[in-house]
Design a protein around this motif. Sequence first.
Motif, short mmCIF file in Angstrom:
data_model
loop_
_atom_site.label_atom_id
_atom_site.label_comp_id
_atom_site.label_asym_id
_atom_site.label_seq_id
_atom_site.Cartn_x
_atom_site.Cartn_y
_atom_site.Cartn_z
N GLU A 70 0.85 -1.19 0.00
CA GLU A 70 0.00 0.00 0.00
C GLU A 70 0.88 1.23 0.00
OE1 GLU A 70 -3.81 1.93 2.39
OE2 GLU A 70 -2.83 0.13 3.16
N GLY A 71 0.56 2.17 -0.84
CA GLY A 71 1.37 3.38 -0.92
C GLY A 71 0.72 4.41 -1.83
N VAL A 86 -1.59 -2.34 -4.20
CA VAL A 86 -1.15 -3.08 -5.38
C VAL A 86 -0.86 -4.52 -4.98
CG1 VAL A 86 0.74 -3.31 -7.03
CG2 VAL A 86 -0.23 -1.07 -6.59
N MET A 126 0.98 6.38 -5.51
CA MET A 126 1.57 6.38 -6.84
C MET A 126 2.13 7.78 -7.12
SD MET A 126 -0.11 5.44 -10.54
CE MET A 126 -0.49 3.77 -10.05
N ARG A 181 -3.79 7.08 -3.65
CA ARG A 181 -3.38 6.03 -2.71
C ARG A 181 -3.90 4.70 -3.24
NH1 ARG A 181 -2.45 6.93 3.47
NH2 ARG A 181 -1.20 8.80 3.36
N VAL A 218 -5.02 -3.67 -8.95
CA VAL A 218 -4.83 -2.36 -8.35
C VAL A 218 -6.15 -1.93 -7.73
CG1 VAL A 218 -4.25 0.07 -8.73
CG2 VAL A 218 -3.09 -1.71 -10.05
N SER A 228 10.62 3.79 -2.33
CA SER A 228 9.65 3.49 -3.36
C SER A 228 10.03 2.20 -4.07
CB SER A 228 9.54 4.64 -4.36
OG SER A 228 10.81 4.90 -4.95
N ILE A 282 5.57 3.35 -6.85
CA ILE A 282 4.75 3.42 -5.64
C ILE A 282 5.65 3.82 -4.48
CG2 ILE A 282 3.13 2.20 -4.16
CD1 ILE A 282 2.24 2.35 -7.06
N GLN A 283 5.29 4.89 -3.81
CA GLN A 283 6.07 5.41 -2.68
C GLN A 283 5.37 5.09 -1.37
OE1 GLN A 283 8.04 9.42 -2.91
NE2 GLN A 283 6.61 9.89 -1.25
N GLU A 284 6.14 4.78 -0.34
CA GLU A 284 5.53 4.43 0.95
C GLU A 284 4.74 5.61 1.52
OE1 GLU A 284 8.41 3.35 3.91
OE2 GLU A 284 9.78 4.93 3.32
N ARG A 285 3.76 5.27 2.33
CA ARG A 285 2.88 6.29 2.91
C ARG A 285 3.65 7.15 3.91
NH1 ARG A 285 -1.76 2.60 5.24
NH2 ARG A 285 0.08 1.47 5.90
#
Length: 562
Positions: free
Chosen positions: A128-129, A238, A131, A235, A264, A217, A202-205
């Motif tokens: 989860e992150g 994936v 985009m 958010r 997704v 990411s 995808i970058q971490e929250r």
Amino acid sequence: MAEELGNSLLTIDIEAEFLKFLRNFTLQDGKLKYLDRVKEMIDTGKNSLEVDYPDLYLYNPQLAKELEEKPDDFLKYANSALKRLVEQINPDYALEKGEFYVRPTKLLRTIRIRELGSQYLNKLVAIEGIMVRATPVKQKMVKAKFIHYKSASEKCEFYWPEEGELGDILEIPPRCPLNVHIRTEDVKPEKSFYVDWQKVVIQERPEEIPPGQIPRSVEAVLTRDIVDKARPGDRVVVTGILRVDVQGKKARPVYGMYVDVLSVEVSQKTLEEIVITSDDEKKILELARDPWVRKKIILSIAPGLYGLWDIKEAIALALFGGNPKETKDGMRIRGDIHILLVGDPGTAKSVPGSTLVKIRRKGDSEEKLVEIGRLIDYYMNEYREKVVFDKESEILDLSVTKLELETLTYNTAQGRSEWRKIRAFSRHPSSGVLLRVKLDNGHEVEATLGHSFIVKREEKILTIDGADIEEGDLIPIATEAVNIEWRKVIATEYIAGHEGYVYDFDVDVTQNFAVEPSGAFLHNSQLLQYVARIAPRAIYTTGKGSSAAGLTASVIREKSTG
């Protein structure tokens, strides 16, 4: 066909068992969930089917395990089973589409991006992150057409590979069916077969980033009907297979990783996708004429959270923005503002209705042990007109009722238990999966995967998601006196098939409450998660994509909570 897949199931069993699952999985109301979905897939002209992992786990845990551990092998047979089912329902449609694809969703556990490692290679993972980047949609060759001549009169044409699809590298077969050496220039791109292809990052929250570190990411590849399903800033959850990136590598032992995406899930619709109807427009214009509109908007933000007026006002102003201005000397001042919120982000945190909690009326020393579900259901019905709906959640703010209830809570600053005011009740439909935590005193605690636990790890007191609890963590337990004791976690397990509602308390100041008979304290702070839901694009950062120009931070003490 007797070749083994894993230690338990034969290859023929995977296809046959999955076909049974698609045909026979039944909801509580008697509907055949996936048979209906397949028919809908055919009616809408699609060739992919989303399968919820908890359903597969509930139907056959062994099948679910094979999917997680060996997804490539499993999906080969699952796709074949889906095609067989379509052939039985509509042979012409099966012939038209040719191939069909199973897309797993809703895995029981999401893995943090910075925890992705070699232990997950070639396995099914969910991350989860946010985009943060996406390439334009390109075309990837999946079957290459080769044309060459053995002689002036002898022409050879064939597709490669004969079975399956090309991987990350264009593989050249050593020889053609006429036993002639193949050259790279024999590939005919204009006659080859392609699918849509897109690479995203995808970058971490933000809430997962440790203090003093930059966001991490991972690259992910989308193909076919899931390209452009999400946009930068969304958010997403994936689900896919973690693979080694071998592209362009020659005789080097170090490789990067990427996620070969199977599905997704976008957490929230973006503003551009919201359609405003004529009735909505009428209500907006009426609200604009209301002299109290400013305060009403501020009060509507996180209504289940007590106080925090300055923060809620800042969030409201940020959502609306302002008008850019230009000074006499030509300097342009933008209208948008920045807000920095610091604190525990929280997530959707709830417990099953059978969970026992201690409550008492304010000023009354008599304690009652009640099921949280019965308690909240009763007062939700009693004060139905005062219940606020937030998507699927129902929230009852006790300040608008005559109720003054308290529950047992843990004061982390003083290291002891105490009674605190319950500010709100909430409930929402269960996702179907719960987490069970077993303690060394024989007690167990059940909660949703997102519910936070207070734990002691390496002499540090932390608040972590239930899915991240490890064996050996210590959990505070309420005792008869105000003191608490720490008990060790000896095991955790997932429980699929939970139905109905799950419940939560919003507790003043401490934001946690004790559950019985274990006496464990569960945490439920939610403000930043609320902000994430209403403005997902406003809280992510990326080193290349963000600007610090004009960013000002102000630290304030909230009057109502201290």
